[in-house]
Scaffold this motif. Structure first.
Motif, PDB file in Angstrom:
ATOM      1  N   PRO A  34      -2.396  98.082  54.868  1.00 62.03           N
ATOM      2  CA  PRO A  34      -2.869  96.988  55.719  1.00 62.03           C
ATOM      3  C   PRO A  34      -2.704  97.261  57.206  1.00 62.03           C
ATOM      4  CG  PRO A  34      -0.799  96.397  54.645  1.00 62.03           C
ATOM      5  CD  PRO A  34      -1.255  97.674  54.025  1.00 62.03           C
ATOM      6  N   PHE A  35      -1.694  98.005  57.592  1.00 64.06           N
ATOM      7  CA  PHE A  35      -1.411  98.215  59.013  1.00 64.06           C
ATOM      8  C   PHE A  35      -2.418  99.171  59.653  1.00 64.06           C
ATOM      9  CE2 PHE A  35       2.424  96.642  57.135  1.00 64.06           C
ATOM     10  CZ  PHE A  35       2.903  95.754  58.077  1.00 64.06           C
ATOM     11  N   LYS A  36      -2.716 100.264  58.968  1.00 67.00           N
ATOM     12  CA  LYS A  36      -3.734 101.177  59.474  1.00 67.00           C
ATOM     13  C   LYS A  36      -5.102 100.513  59.467  1.00 67.00           C
ATOM     14  CE  LYS A  36      -1.338 105.270  57.641  1.00 67.00           C
ATOM     15  NZ  LYS A  36      -1.436 106.371  56.637  1.00 67.00           N
ATOM     16  N   THR A  37      -5.422  99.854  58.361  1.00 62.49           N
ATOM     17  CA  THR A  37      -6.718  99.186  58.245  1.00 62.49           C
ATOM     18  C   THR A  37      -6.916  98.191  59.371  1.00 62.49           C
ATOM     19  OG1 THR A  37      -6.706  99.386  55.826  1.00 62.49           O
ATOM     20  CG2 THR A  37      -8.152  97.718  56.777  1.00 62.49           C
ATOM     21  N   ASP A 223       6.920  92.956  57.794  1.00 61.96           N
ATOM     22  CA  ASP A 223       7.064  94.094  56.892  1.00 61.96           C
ATOM     23  C   ASP A 223       7.485  95.309  57.725  1.00 61.96           C
ATOM     24  OD1 ASP A 223       6.805  96.248  55.182  1.00 61.96           O
ATOM     25  OD2 ASP A 223       4.818  95.714  54.465  1.00 61.96           O
ATOM     26  N   LEU A 224       8.778  95.497  57.904  1.00 63.00           N
ATOM     27  CA  LEU A 224       9.282  96.544  58.793  1.00 63.00           C
ATOM     28  C   LEU A 224       8.924  97.940  58.286  1.00 63.00           C
ATOM     29  CD1 LEU A 224      12.796  95.126  59.748  1.00 63.00           C
ATOM     30  CD2 LEU A 224      10.599  94.872  60.924  1.00 63.00           C
ATOM     31  N   LYS A 225       8.910  98.110  56.988  1.00 65.12           N
ATOM     32  CA  LYS A 225       8.537  99.413  56.431  1.00 65.12           C
ATOM     33  C   LYS A 225       7.100  99.755  56.784  1.00 65.12           C
ATOM     34  CE  LYS A 225       8.306 102.046  52.124  1.00 65.12           C
ATOM     35  NZ  LYS A 225       8.511 102.006  50.647  1.00 65.12           N
ATOM     36  N   GLY A 226       6.211  98.765  56.707  1.00 65.55           N
ATOM     37  CA  GLY A 226       4.814  98.991  57.059  1.00 65.55           C
ATOM     38  C   GLY A 226       4.652  99.357  58.522  1.00 65.55           C
ATOM     39  N   TRP A 227       5.388  98.647  59.402  1.00 64.79           N
ATOM     40  CA  TRP A 227       5.319  98.972  60.837  1.00 64.79           C
ATOM     41  C   TRP A 227       5.856 100.365  61.118  1.00 64.79           C
ATOM     42  CZ3 TRP A 227       2.152  96.504  63.671  1.00 64.79           C
ATOM     43  CH2 TRP A 227       1.927  95.135  63.519  1.00 64.79           C
ATOM     44  N   TRP A 228       6.910 100.769  60.425  1.00 68.02           N
ATOM     45  CA  TRP A 228       7.471 102.098  60.625  1.00 68.02           C
ATOM     46  C   TRP A 228       6.483 103.174  60.170  1.00 68.02           C
ATOM     47  CZ3 TRP A 228      10.194 105.153  63.266  1.00 68.02           C
ATOM     48  CH2 TRP A 228      10.674 106.369  62.780  1.00 68.02           C
ATOM     49  N   THR A 229       5.812 102.918  59.064  1.00 69.25           N
ATOM     50  CA  THR A 229       4.795 103.859  58.590  1.00 69.25           C
ATOM     51  C   THR A 229       3.679 104.015  59.625  1.00 69.25           C
ATOM     52  OG1 THR A 229       5.258 103.311  56.278  1.00 69.25           O
ATOM     53  CG2 THR A 229       3.125 104.332  56.752  1.00 69.25           C
ATOM     54  N   LEU A 230       3.245 102.898  60.218  1.00 66.92           N
ATOM     55  CA  LEU A 230       2.201 102.944  61.240  1.00 66.92           C
ATOM     56  C   LEU A 230       2.686 103.699  62.470  1.00 66.92           C
ATOM     57  CD1 LEU A 230      -0.685 101.921  62.019  1.00 66.92           C
ATOM     58  CD2 LEU A 230       0.469 100.017  63.177  1.00 66.92           C
ATOM     59  N   LYS A 232       4.960 106.080  62.632  1.00 74.55           N
ATOM     60  CA  LYS A 232       4.996 107.517  62.319  1.00 74.55           C
ATOM     61  C   LYS A 232       3.593 108.102  62.330  1.00 74.55           C
ATOM     62  CE  LYS A 232       7.239 107.209  58.426  1.00 74.55           C
ATOM     63  NZ  LYS A 232       7.892 107.660  57.156  1.00 74.55           N
ATOM     64  N   PHE A 233       2.645 107.347  61.784  1.00 75.18           N
ATOM     65  CA  PHE A 233       1.263 107.830  61.692  1.00 75.18           C
ATOM     66  C   PHE A 233       0.680 108.089  63.078  1.00 75.18           C
ATOM     67  CE2 PHE A 233      -3.353 106.899  61.342  1.00 75.18           C
ATOM     68  CZ  PHE A 233      -3.707 107.839  60.390  1.00 75.18           C
ATOM     69  N   HIS A 234       0.923 107.196  64.022  1.00 78.60           N
ATOM     70  CA  HIS A 234       0.291 107.306  65.337  1.00 78.60           C
ATOM     71  C   HIS A 234       1.107 108.070  66.367  1.00 78.60           C
ATOM     72  CE1 HIS A 234      -3.440 105.226  64.792  1.00 78.60           C
ATOM     73  NE2 HIS A 234      -2.844 104.228  64.192  1.00 78.60           N
ATOM     74  N   TRP A 235       2.438 108.157  66.179  1.00 77.60           N
ATOM     75  CA  TRP A 235       3.246 108.798  67.211  1.00 77.60           C
ATOM     76  C   TRP A 235       3.971 110.058  66.750  1.00 77.60           C
ATOM     77  CZ3 TRP A 235       2.458 107.636  72.076  1.00 77.60           C
ATOM     78  CH2 TRP A 235       1.901 106.382  72.388  1.00 77.60           C
ATOM     79  N   LEU A 236       4.087 110.276  65.442  1.00 78.30           N
ATOM     80  CA  LEU A 236       4.782 111.466  64.948  1.00 78.30           C
ATOM     81  C   LEU A 236       3.802 112.415  64.261  1.00 78.30           C
ATOM     82  CD1 LEU A 236       8.081 109.780  63.634  1.00 78.30           C
ATOM     83  CD2 LEU A 236       7.632 110.836  65.864  1.00 78.30           C
ATOM     84  N   SER A 237       3.335 112.065  63.077  1.00 79.08           N
ATOM     85  CA  SER A 237       2.398 112.931  62.365  1.00 79.08           C
ATOM     86  C   SER A 237       1.406 112.070  61.584  1.00 79.08           C
ATOM     87  CB  SER A 237       3.152 113.839  61.393  1.00 79.08           C
ATOM     88  OG  SER A 237       2.270 114.671  60.691  1.00 79.08           O
TER      89      SER A 237
END
Length: 281
Positions: A34-37, A223-230, A232-237
């Motif tokens: 949901p966060f990327k979408t 949803d802190l896990k979802g925000w962390w995934t987002l 990482k996706f945009h700022w790490l890898s």
């Protein structure tokens, strides 16, 4: 040609494309995330009215252009941007049907653009080339890093890739118009630099709240896990936002031209996408 960094392929408006976004589409089309979408969805709400603004700003100066090749490119630029707006209208209508307040978000964009239209036409053109630079560097990283669309539903992946390709194809047109009619001196540089700084702030002050509103409506705001995934996706890898920082600041150099970021090798795939969607329409 009016290109600042060598011969560039002809710009071609591609009409009669249909990405099928009015059909049955998944709510979270980006691999169920949901966060990327919703970040892509939030950005889509800016495009229809933004594209209209670009068209108007460039068209205002068309009669002052003496280079016949640049005249042709302006016509093609207008055609491409009109198509982008049309496809994102369909995209946003699908969001509205799913309960996302895309129409309300677009109305806010319209109000802001009405303020922009009160500025001198030279400032409006500076705003256009600043936003064209912003979209061009986002498009480049989308094309350069295939992982950024890994897992995306094919219709949405094709829409965003097609948009990125055409933004790349015409990324210097408005800039060349600006240099032809406003100039290349200190005043022209200062005007375009201030425009980019201001528009960066405005862009993210729209996208971030829009994203938060949609995520909150989905019940995912905490949803802190979802925000962390987002993050990482945009700022790490793969790090899309991290990787646009240097190209972004390159714009502030006095001698900058968009084709100094030469990524025309990606354009070889543009017609295959267009042909596939014409055939499916």
């Amino acid at each position: 040609m009016q290109q600042g960094e060598g011969e560039i392929r002809q710009i071609v408006p591609r009409e009669k494309l249909d990405f099928g976004l009015d059909g049955d589409i998944p709510k979270y089309w980006f691999g169920g995330d949901p966060f990327k979408t919703r970040l892509f969805d939030a950005m889509s709400t800016l495009f229809p009215e933004g594209e209209k603004f670009f068209i108007t700003c460039v068209r205002d100066y068309r009669e002052r252009i003496t280079d016949p090749e640049l005249q042709k490119q302006v016509t093609a630029f207008i055609g491409q941007e009109a198509m982008h707006g049309r496809e994102h209208i369909e995209y946003n209508e699908a969001l509205d049907a799913d309960g996302v307040p895309a129409a309300a978000m677009e109305r806010l964009v319209i109000r802001l653009l009405k303020i922009g239209k009160m500025l001198p036409k030279a400032d409006q053109l500076a705003i256009t080339i600043a936003l064209e630079h912003f979209t061009a560097i986002l498009a480049d990283i989308l094309l350069r890093e295939p992982r950024l669309l890994d897992g995306a539903e094919p219709r949405f992946a094709a829409l965003w890739r097609w948009h990125a390709l055409e933004e790349t194809e015409h990324k210097a047109v408005a800039y060349d118009v600006y240099q032809a009619v406003i100039g290349k001196g200190f005043g022209a540089w200062l005007r375009r630099s201030v425009a980019l700084a201001a528009l960066t702030l405005i862009f993210w002050s729209l996208v971030v709240p829009f994203h938060l509103i949609i995520v909150a409506r989905d019940g995912k705001l905490f949803d802190l896990k979802g925000w962390w995934t987002l993050f990482k996706f945009h700022w790490l890898s793969p790090g899309a936002l991290r990787r646009i920082i240097l190209p972004y600041f390159d714009y502030y150099r006095p001698g900058f031209h968009p084709w100094q970021h030469d990524n025309r090798e990606f354009l070889s795939g543009i017609d295959s996408i267009a042909d596939a969607y014409r055939a499916a329409a």
